[in-house]
Design a protein around this motif. Structure first.
Motif, PDB file in Angstrom:
ATOM      1  N   ARG A 274       0.839  -1.208   0.000  1.00  0.00           N
ATOM      2  CA  ARG A 274       0.000   0.000   0.000  1.00  0.00           C
ATOM      3  C   ARG A 274       0.871   1.254   0.000  1.00  0.00           C
ATOM      4  O   ARG A 274       0.571   2.245  -0.678  1.00  0.00           O
ATOM      5  CB  ARG A 274      -0.913  -0.028   1.218  1.00  0.00           C
ATOM      6  CG  ARG A 274      -1.907   1.124   1.281  1.00  0.00           C
ATOM      7  CD  ARG A 274      -2.707   1.078   2.577  1.00  0.00           C
ATOM      8  NE  ARG A 274      -3.561  -0.098   2.662  1.00  0.00           N
ATOM      9  CZ  ARG A 274      -3.479  -1.023   3.608  1.00  0.00           C
ATOM     10  NH1 ARG A 274      -2.529  -0.929   4.554  1.00  0.00           N
ATOM     11  NH2 ARG A 274      -4.305  -2.044   3.630  1.00  0.00           N
ATOM     12  N   ARG A 277       3.433   0.885  -3.435  1.00  0.00           N
ATOM     13  CA  ARG A 277       2.603   0.836  -4.649  1.00  0.00           C
ATOM     14  C   ARG A 277       3.098  -0.160  -5.689  1.00  0.00           C
ATOM     15  O   ARG A 277       2.303  -0.769  -6.391  1.00  0.00           O
ATOM     16  CB  ARG A 277       2.426   2.220  -5.268  1.00  0.00           C
ATOM     17  CG  ARG A 277       1.926   3.251  -4.243  1.00  0.00           C
ATOM     18  CD  ARG A 277       1.455   4.518  -4.871  1.00  0.00           C
ATOM     19  NE  ARG A 277       0.189   4.344  -5.582  1.00  0.00           N
ATOM     20  CZ  ARG A 277      -1.003   4.339  -4.998  1.00  0.00           C
ATOM     21  NH1 ARG A 277      -1.111   4.451  -3.681  1.00  0.00           N
ATOM     22  NH2 ARG A 277      -2.096   4.202  -5.699  1.00  0.00           N
ATOM     23  N   THR A 278       4.384  -0.346  -5.837  1.00  0.00           N
ATOM     24  CA  THR A 278       4.918  -1.438  -6.650  1.00  0.00           C
ATOM     25  C   THR A 278       6.088  -2.053  -5.890  1.00  0.00           C
ATOM     26  O   THR A 278       6.858  -1.348  -5.227  1.00  0.00           O
ATOM     27  CB  THR A 278       5.397  -0.978  -8.037  1.00  0.00           C
ATOM     28  OG1 THR A 278       6.537  -0.114  -7.892  1.00  0.00           O
ATOM     29  CG2 THR A 278       4.296  -0.250  -8.795  1.00  0.00           C
ATOM     30  N   TYR A 292      -0.236  -2.231  -6.393  1.00  0.00           N
ATOM     31  CA  TYR A 292      -1.332  -1.842  -5.506  1.00  0.00           C
ATOM     32  C   TYR A 292      -2.452  -1.200  -6.300  1.00  0.00           C
ATOM     33  O   TYR A 292      -2.219  -0.452  -7.253  1.00  0.00           O
ATOM     34  CB  TYR A 292      -0.817  -0.872  -4.449  1.00  0.00           C
ATOM     35  CG  TYR A 292      -1.880  -0.361  -3.511  1.00  0.00           C
ATOM     36  CD1 TYR A 292      -2.479  -1.209  -2.579  1.00  0.00           C
ATOM     37  CD2 TYR A 292      -2.287   0.967  -3.559  1.00  0.00           C
ATOM     38  CE1 TYR A 292      -3.460  -0.741  -1.718  1.00  0.00           C
ATOM     39  CE2 TYR A 292      -3.264   1.444  -2.690  1.00  0.00           C
ATOM     40  CZ  TYR A 292      -3.846   0.586  -1.778  1.00  0.00           C
ATOM     41  OH  TYR A 292      -4.818   1.048  -0.935  1.00  0.00           O
ATOM     42  N   ASP A 293      -3.686  -1.497  -5.928  1.00  0.00           N
ATOM     43  CA  ASP A 293      -4.872  -0.937  -6.568  1.00  0.00           C
ATOM     44  C   ASP A 293      -5.652  -0.156  -5.521  1.00  0.00           C
ATOM     45  O   ASP A 293      -6.313  -0.746  -4.655  1.00  0.00           O
ATOM     46  CB  ASP A 293      -5.725  -2.070  -7.140  1.00  0.00           C
ATOM     47  CG  ASP A 293      -6.879  -1.573  -7.992  1.00  0.00           C
ATOM     48  OD1 ASP A 293      -7.247  -0.394  -7.862  1.00  0.00           O
ATOM     49  OD2 ASP A 293      -7.426  -2.378  -8.771  1.00  0.00           O
ATOM     50  N   ASP A 294      -5.565   1.192  -5.583  1.00  0.00           N
ATOM     51  CA  ASP A 294      -6.219   1.994  -4.545  1.00  0.00           C
ATOM     52  C   ASP A 294      -7.720   2.088  -4.729  1.00  0.00           C
ATOM     53  O   ASP A 294      -8.421   2.574  -3.836  1.00  0.00           O
ATOM     54  CB  ASP A 294      -5.602   3.386  -4.459  1.00  0.00           C
ATOM     55  CG  ASP A 294      -5.654   4.164  -5.760  1.00  0.00           C
ATOM     56  OD1 ASP A 294      -6.300   3.693  -6.721  1.00  0.00           O
ATOM     57  OD2 ASP A 294      -5.039   5.253  -5.827  1.00  0.00           O
ATOM     58  N   ALA A 312       4.250   3.678 -10.772  1.00  0.00           N
ATOM     59  CA  ALA A 312       2.904   4.125 -10.408  1.00  0.00           C
ATOM     60  C   ALA A 312       2.772   5.612 -10.706  1.00  0.00           C
ATOM     61  O   ALA A 312       3.640   6.411 -10.327  1.00  0.00           O
ATOM     62  CB  ALA A 312       2.648   3.860  -8.932  1.00  0.00           C
ATOM     63  N   PRO A 326      -4.353  -1.221 -12.592  1.00  0.00           N
ATOM     64  CA  PRO A 326      -3.547  -2.189 -11.839  1.00  0.00           C
ATOM     65  C   PRO A 326      -3.880  -3.651 -12.136  1.00  0.00           C
ATOM     66  O   PRO A 326      -3.010  -4.520 -11.996  1.00  0.00           O
ATOM     67  CB  PRO A 326      -3.851  -1.840 -10.385  1.00  0.00           C
ATOM     68  CG  PRO A 326      -4.251  -0.396 -10.426  1.00  0.00           C
ATOM     69  CD  PRO A 326      -4.991  -0.226 -11.703  1.00  0.00           C
TER      70      PRO A 326
END
Length: 355
Positions: A274, A277-278, A292-294, A312, A326
Motif C-alpha cells: 500500500r 505501490r509497486t 497496488y490498486d487503490d 505508479a 492495476p
C-alpha cells in the motif's frame, strides 16, 4: 475458568446450531453421479504429503455441516442493502457475466456459499480464522464445511466424493469418507477483499448476497471480533488454533498478498505494498512484480520474466510509457489473495516474503 473455544463463540450467535433453525435445506447430502469438477492444469504445492496433512486435521468445534453452507443464495440490489456500513468488508467478483458482492458479516456465519455466476457453478469460501477468501469452480458438486481445520484453516469437503479440500491449498486430500481421492487442485477465481463503499463505487450495478439465507442467524454480530474497526481475534496475537509453523517475523494476523504456483510461493506485506505501490520479488526463480490498486485497497502479482520497469502514476501503472489499470498490466497475472501471515507461512514455509 472455562476456556473460551470456537464452539462457544459460534454458539453465542447461533452459528453452530443447525437443527431447528433452518427454513431451507441443511445440506450435507451426498450428491449422485460421478464427480465432474473443473481442476487446474498443474497441481499446487503441498507443504507435506496429502496423508500427513490429513493426520494434522483437528476438530474446529462444530461437526460436519455444523457451520451450514448457503446452498440457495438470494441477492438484492444495492439500494436495498440496509445492513452494511460503508467500511464493512465485502468480497467482490466481476466475471463470467456476473457482478456480485458477498458481505463478510454473512459469510462469517456460513464460510461457504454454493452459487453460480451467470449459470456457471461456483463456490465462494471464506475462513475467518485465516482471513482468506477463495472462489472455486465446482462443476456438478457442492462444497460443505467438514468441521475440521488444518493450520487453523477451513477444510471443505465435496458432496460427491466427500474428499477433503483445505481451502488455502485448494487441493484434495484424504478424508474419513474418501480415503483415496485423486490428488488434484481446484480451478480458482479471484474475489476482491474490499469495502462495501469501494465496491459499490466501482460497480453500482452489483448484486449483493442477501441476509435471507434460510437460516436464523444474527448477521449483525461477528463472533470473532470486528473489521470495521478491526478488533478482537482479527487484531490480537492470540490464536484459537495453532498454525503449522512458528514464524514470528511478523504479527501473526498481519495481512499478506500471497500467490503460489507449482513452482513455489511468494508473499508481499499488504501494508508495505500500500505504501510503496509497486514491489518486486521472485517466485520459484521467476521475477514477479506486485502492484497496488487503490480503487479497492488490494494488490495483484504478475510474472515479470523480462523485469520490465513498472511505475505508479496517479492511480495508474506505467510500462514503457503506456499506462494501465492495476488489474490489466500486459503481463501474466498470478492468482493472488489476502491471508494472515501465520496461515500463509504455515502452508508455504519456504515462501519468499517481501516487506
Amino acid at each position: 475458568m472455562t476456556r473460551l473455544t470456537r464452539r462457544h463463540l459460534l454458539a453465542a450467535t447461533g452459528i453452530a446450531a443447525l437443527a431447528g433453525c433452518s427454513s431451507g435445506d441443511a445440506g450435507g447430502e451426498t450428491l449422485s453421479g460421478p464427480l465432474d469438477l473443473p481442476t487446474a492444469d498443474e497441481g499446487l504445492p503441498l507443504p507435506t504429503t496429502a496423508a500427513a496433512l490429513t493426520d494434522e486435521a483437528r476438530s474446529g468445534g462444530p461437526s460436519k455441516d455444523g457451520i451450514p453452507s448457503i446452498d440457495d443464495p438470494s441477492f438484492i440490489e444495492p439500494d436495498e442493502v440496509d445492513f452494511l456500513d460503508p467500511g464493512d468488508p465485502v468480497f467482490g467478483v466481476a466475471r463470467d457475466g456476473a457482478t456480485k458482492a458477498y458481505p463478510q458479516k454473512i459469510l462469517v456465519s456460513h464460510e461457504i456459499c454454493n452459487d453460480d455466476l451467470d449459470g456457471t457453478p461456483v463456490s465462494v469460501t471464506y475462513c475467518p480464522l485465516t482471513g482468506t477468501v477463495q472462489g472455486f469452480y465446482r462443476g456438478n458438486t457442492e462444497f460443505g464445511v467438514s468441521g475440521r481445520l488444518i493450520n487453523a484453516n477451513l477444510v471443505m469437503y465435496d458432496r460427491t466424493t466427500e474428499a477433503w479440500w483445505p481451502q488455502i491449498l485448494a487441493t484434495a486430500i484424504p478424508g474419513p469418507w474418501n480415503e483415496n481421492p485423486e490428488i488434484r487442485s481446484l480451478r480458482e477465481f479471484r474475489l476482491i477483499w474490499t469495502t462495501w463503499e469501494a465496491w459499490r463505487e466501482q460497480h453500482p450495478d452489483t448484486h449483493v448476497l442477501s441476509t435471507d439465507t434460510g437460516y436464523a442467524q444474527n448477521y449483525g454480530r461477528d463472533p470473532y471480533g470486528s473489521y470495521n474497526p478491526r478488533g478482537g481475534y482479527y487484531d490480537s496475537e492470540s490464536m484459537l488454533f495453532p498454525g503449522r509453523v512458528d514464524d514470528d517475523r511478523y504479527h501473526p494476523k498481519r495481512v499478506v498478498m500471497g500467490a503460489r504456483t507449482a513452482d513455489g510461493a511468494v508473499a508481499f506485506l499488504k501494508d508495505a505494498l500500500r505504501e510503496q505501490r509497486t514491489m518486486i520479488g521472485d517466485l520459484g526463480g521467476t521475477p514477479v512484480v506486485a502492484v497496488y490498486d487503490d480503487r479497492y485497497d488490494t494488490g495483484y502479482i504478475y510474472q515479470n520474466p523480462d523485469e520490465q520497469a513498472v511505475t505508479a502514476e496517479a492511480g495508474q501503472l506505467a510500462i514503457d510509457g503506456s499506462t494501465y489499470a492495476p488489474d490489466a498490466l500486459p503481463l501474466s497475472r498470478i492468482h493472488t489473495f489476502d491471508a494472515m501471515w501465520f496461515a500463509w507461512v504455515g502452508y508455504y514455509p519456504e515462501t519468499n516474503v517481501y516487506d
